[in-house]
Design an enzyme around this catalytic site. Structure first.
Site, PDB file in Angstrom:
ATOM      1  N   CYS A 114      47.270  34.974  39.116  1.00  0.00           N
ATOM      2  CA  CYS A 114      46.494  33.877  39.709  1.00  0.00           C
ATOM      3  C   CYS A 114      46.321  32.695  38.757  1.00  0.00           C
ATOM      4  O   CYS A 114      45.960  31.603  39.192  1.00  0.00           O
ATOM      5  CB  CYS A 114      45.138  34.381  40.178  1.00  0.00           C
ATOM      6  SG  CYS A 114      45.248  35.803  41.250  1.00  0.00           S
ATOM      7  N   HIS A 246      40.027  28.702  41.087  1.00  0.00           N
ATOM      8  CA  HIS A 246      40.769  29.764  41.776  1.00  0.00           C
ATOM      9  C   HIS A 246      39.868  30.333  42.875  1.00  0.00           C
ATOM     10  O   HIS A 246      38.701  30.660  42.633  1.00  0.00           O
ATOM     11  CB  HIS A 246      41.150  30.847  40.767  1.00  0.00           C
ATOM     12  CG  HIS A 246      41.769  32.044  41.386  1.00  0.00           C
ATOM     13  ND1 HIS A 246      42.708  31.957  42.389  1.00  0.00           N
ATOM     14  CD2 HIS A 246      41.592  33.379  41.162  1.00  0.00           C
ATOM     15  CE1 HIS A 246      43.074  33.176  42.751  1.00  0.00           C
ATOM     16  NE2 HIS A 246      42.407  34.055  42.026  1.00  0.00           N
ATOM     17  N   ASN A 276      42.296  34.492  49.048  1.00  0.00           N
ATOM     18  CA  ASN A 276      42.846  34.342  47.702  1.00  0.00           C
ATOM     19  C   ASN A 276      44.372  34.318  47.796  1.00  0.00           C
ATOM     20  O   ASN A 276      44.983  35.307  48.189  1.00  0.00           O
ATOM     21  CB  ASN A 276      42.363  35.536  46.867  1.00  0.00           C
ATOM     22  CG  ASN A 276      42.888  35.536  45.446  1.00  0.00           C
ATOM     23  OD1 ASN A 276      43.814  34.806  45.120  1.00  0.00           O
ATOM     24  ND2 ASN A 276      42.307  36.373  44.601  1.00  0.00           N
TER      25      ASN A 276
HETATM   26  O1  UT7 Z   1      42.612  36.846  41.828  1.00  0.00           O
HETATM   27  C1  UT7 Z   1      41.877  37.897  41.323  1.00  0.00           C
HETATM   28  C2  UT7 Z   1      41.798  38.908  42.397  1.00  0.00           C
HETATM   29  N1  UT7 Z   1      40.662  39.708  42.552  1.00  0.00           N
HETATM   30  C3  UT7 Z   1      39.374  39.359  42.538  1.00  0.00           C
HETATM   31  O2  UT7 Z   1      38.964  38.279  42.271  1.00  0.00           O
HETATM   32  C4  UT7 Z   1      38.431  40.442  42.957  1.00  0.00           C
HETATM   33  C5  UT7 Z   1      37.116  40.415  42.201  1.00  0.00           C
HETATM   34  N2  UT7 Z   1      36.198  41.380  42.805  1.00  0.00           N
HETATM   35  C6  UT7 Z   1      35.569  41.133  43.951  1.00  0.00           C
HETATM   36  O3  UT7 Z   1      35.715  40.082  44.539  1.00  0.00           O
HETATM   37  C7  UT7 Z   1      34.619  42.202  44.475  1.00  0.00           C
HETATM   38  O4  UT7 Z   1      34.480  43.218  43.507  1.00  0.00           O
HETATM   39  C8  UT7 Z   1      35.130  42.820  45.808  1.00  0.00           C
HETATM   40  C9  UT7 Z   1      34.986  41.807  46.935  1.00  0.00           C
HETATM   41  C10 UT7 Z   1      36.566  43.283  45.698  1.00  0.00           C
HETATM   42  C11 UT7 Z   1      34.249  44.029  46.165  1.00  0.00           C
HETATM   43  O5  UT7 Z   1      32.903  43.644  46.217  1.00  0.00           O
HETATM   44  P1  UT7 Z   1      31.790  44.521  45.482  1.00  0.00           P
HETATM   45  O6  UT7 Z   1      30.483  43.926  45.815  1.00  0.00           O
HETATM   46  O7  UT7 Z   1      32.170  44.594  44.032  1.00  0.00           O
HETATM   47  O8  UT7 Z   1      31.958  45.899  46.221  1.00  0.00           O
HETATM   48  P2  UT7 Z   1      32.266  47.305  45.573  1.00  0.00           P
HETATM   49  O9  UT7 Z   1      33.667  47.346  45.084  1.00  0.00           O
HETATM   50  O10 UT7 Z   1      31.169  47.625  44.630  1.00  0.00           O
HETATM   51  O11 UT7 Z   1      32.182  48.233  46.845  1.00  0.00           O
HETATM   52  C12 UT7 Z   1      30.952  48.411  47.542  1.00  0.00           C
HETATM   53  C13 UT7 Z   1      31.228  49.308  48.728  1.00  0.00           C
HETATM   54  C14 UT7 Z   1      32.039  50.534  48.386  1.00  0.00           C
HETATM   55  O12 UT7 Z   1      31.525  51.615  49.121  1.00  0.00           O
HETATM   56  P3  UT7 Z   1      30.555  52.699  48.416  1.00  0.00           P
HETATM   57  O13 UT7 Z   1      31.381  53.253  47.300  1.00  0.00           O
HETATM   58  O14 UT7 Z   1      29.366  51.895  47.928  1.00  0.00           O
HETATM   59  O15 UT7 Z   1      30.255  53.636  49.523  1.00  0.00           O
HETATM   60  C15 UT7 Z   1      33.429  50.203  48.908  1.00  0.00           C
HETATM   61  O16 UT7 Z   1      34.166  51.344  49.268  1.00  0.00           O
HETATM   62  O17 UT7 Z   1      31.984  48.587  49.719  1.00  0.00           O
HETATM   63  C16 UT7 Z   1      33.113  49.380  50.116  1.00  0.00           C
HETATM   64  N3  UT7 Z   1      34.191  48.494  50.518  1.00  0.00           N
HETATM   65  C17 UT7 Z   1      34.276  47.967  51.747  1.00  0.00           C
HETATM   66  N4  UT7 Z   1      33.512  48.132  52.848  1.00  0.00           N
HETATM   67  C18 UT7 Z   1      33.878  47.435  53.951  1.00  0.00           C
HETATM   68  C19 UT7 Z   1      35.217  48.020  49.755  1.00  0.00           C
HETATM   69  N5  UT7 Z   1      35.976  47.199  50.495  1.00  0.00           N
HETATM   70  C20 UT7 Z   1      35.434  47.158  51.729  1.00  0.00           C
HETATM   71  C21 UT7 Z   1      35.759  46.466  52.911  1.00  0.00           C
HETATM   72  N6  UT7 Z   1      34.961  46.635  53.993  1.00  0.00           N
HETATM   73  N7  UT7 Z   1      36.823  45.647  53.009  1.00  0.00           N
END
Ligand code: UT7
Length: 328
Positions: A114, A246, A276
């Site tokens: 990215c 970004h 993204n």
């Molecule tokens: O260019 C660089 C690319 N990447 C990034 O910039 C990503 C950076 N990270 C993020 O943007 C965030 O970490 C995410 C959006 C990917 C995730 O958000 P989060 O607030 O960090 O969520 P999390 O990973 O802590 O997950 C919370 C919960 C989990 O369930 P449990 O374990 O609490 O039961 C996940 O399994 O949300 C669940 N989850 C979802 N639920 C519904 C993960 N993805 C999804 C989804 N829909 N799409």
């Protein structure tokens, strides 16, 4: 600091709009979850155009907007981690499509995930002598996404952005900062082809993007302020009119805004519509800001990004008067 300036921008995106509700039909997710955790409402996916096709579309728009003679182009850089081929590069495909085969052009791709477009911009600023550099960020991430993995498939989209850059004599300049940290390979990766799978007689599994979202998030909120502070040096953030970041997650941008005391209203944001798009994200946003005439003379702006590797980078741009060829 390099005496260079941008003289035209263009962009392109996937033809199919995919909403959060559309994704809710294929993975266990919801519009509410995606909006509240990322700010993304929809993304575009390319059904027929590959990365080079989007790059070419963006490049043609930039050339048309700038009004330059395309034969002035002497350097073509394409930042991408989803090229059409292993080789030749997308940059060579762009050269061919623009009819620049008989011109003295150097063309190659850059992969810094990215941060790729910002890396490419810096390389172009250093390499450019006479003529014009065409710098593009282009991706078709849809082809490396596992569409059954809700952790990744809701975040990304396809697109491209292109800029034309030339040496400036009017006081316009750009300064750059770029870093990498190669020990975080596992946090965000997509495998390439296996080593000699035919000799081992095993199937080469389809390589998909994998991500540890929380780790990338933590990195993002450290690296973006770091890169911005480096290009600012002793200068105050108050002298910056706009940041084009970004477009990964609105929560990351809100954090950066709070940390630096930089108002959200001065950040150009289009992640709600495109998600993204990796290396395409910053130039796609820049292309739209340019088209909407938000980039004005005597303006100071910062482009900033982070990505797999990890890599991170920023570019501070000062625009002196008279940059808009298409306005003249
Ligand atoms: O260019 C660089 C690319 N990447 C990034 O910039 C990503 C950076 N990270 C993020 O943007 C965030 O970490 C995410 C959006 C990917 C995730 O958000 P989060 O607030 O960090 O969520 P999390 O990973 O802590 O997950 C919370 C919960 C989990 O369930 P449990 O374990 O609490 O039961 C996940 O399994 O949300 C669940 N989850 C979802 N639920 C519904 C993960 N993805 C999804 C989804 N829909 N799409």
């Amino acid at each position: 600091m390099e005496n260079v300036k941008i003289i035209g921008c263009g962009y392109a995106h996937g033809s199919k709009c995919v909403t959060n509700d559309d994704l809710g039909k294929i993975v266990e997710t919801s519009d509410e979850w995606i909006r509240s955790r990322t700010g993304i409402e929809q993304r575009t996916v390319s059904e027929t155009m590959n990365t080079s096709d989007l790059a070419i579309q963006a490049a043609k728009m930039a050339i048309e907007k700038s009004g330059i003679d395309k034969h002035k182009i002497s350097l073509i850089l394409v930042a991408t981690c989803t090229p059409d081929h292993v080789t030749p590069s997308c940059a060579c495909l762009v050269q061919e499509a623009l009819g620049l085969n008989d011109d003295a052009v150097m063309a190659f791709d850059i992969n810094a995930a990215c941060s790729g477009f910002l890396y490419a911009l810096q390389c172009a600023a250093k390499l450019l002598d006479q003529g014009v550099a065409l710098v593009i960020g282009a991706e078709t991430l849809s082809k490396i996404l596992d569409w059954s993995d809700r952790n990744t498939c809701v975040l990304f989209g396809d697109g491209a952005g292109a800029v034309l850059m030339e040496r400036s004599q009017d006081g316009s300049y750009m300064s750059f900062y770029a870093r990498s940290k190669g020990d975080k390979e596992h946090a965000l990766f997509c495998d390439g082809r296996s080593l000699q799978p035919h000799l081992k007689n095993v199937d080469d599994p389809k390589p998909y993007l994998h991500m540890n979202g929380r780790e990338v998030f933590r990195f993002a909120i450290r690296s973006m302020p770091d890169a911005i502070e480096h290009v600012l040096g002793k200068e105050s953030i108050d002298s910056i009119d706009m940041i084009i970041p970004h477009q990964a997650n609105i929560r990351i941008l809100e954090y950066v805004s709070r940390k630096l005391g930089f108002p959200m209203e001065k950040m150009f944001i289009n992640l709600d519509r495109f998600g993204n798009t990796s290396a395409a994200s910053v130039p796609l946003a820049l292309g739209q800001a340019w088209e909407q005439k938000k980039i004005k003379e005597n303006m100071n702006l910062i482009l900033v990004g982070f990505g797999a590797g990890f890599t991170w980078s920023a570019c501070r741009i000062h625009i002196e008067g008279g940059n808009h060829h298409d306005d003249q």
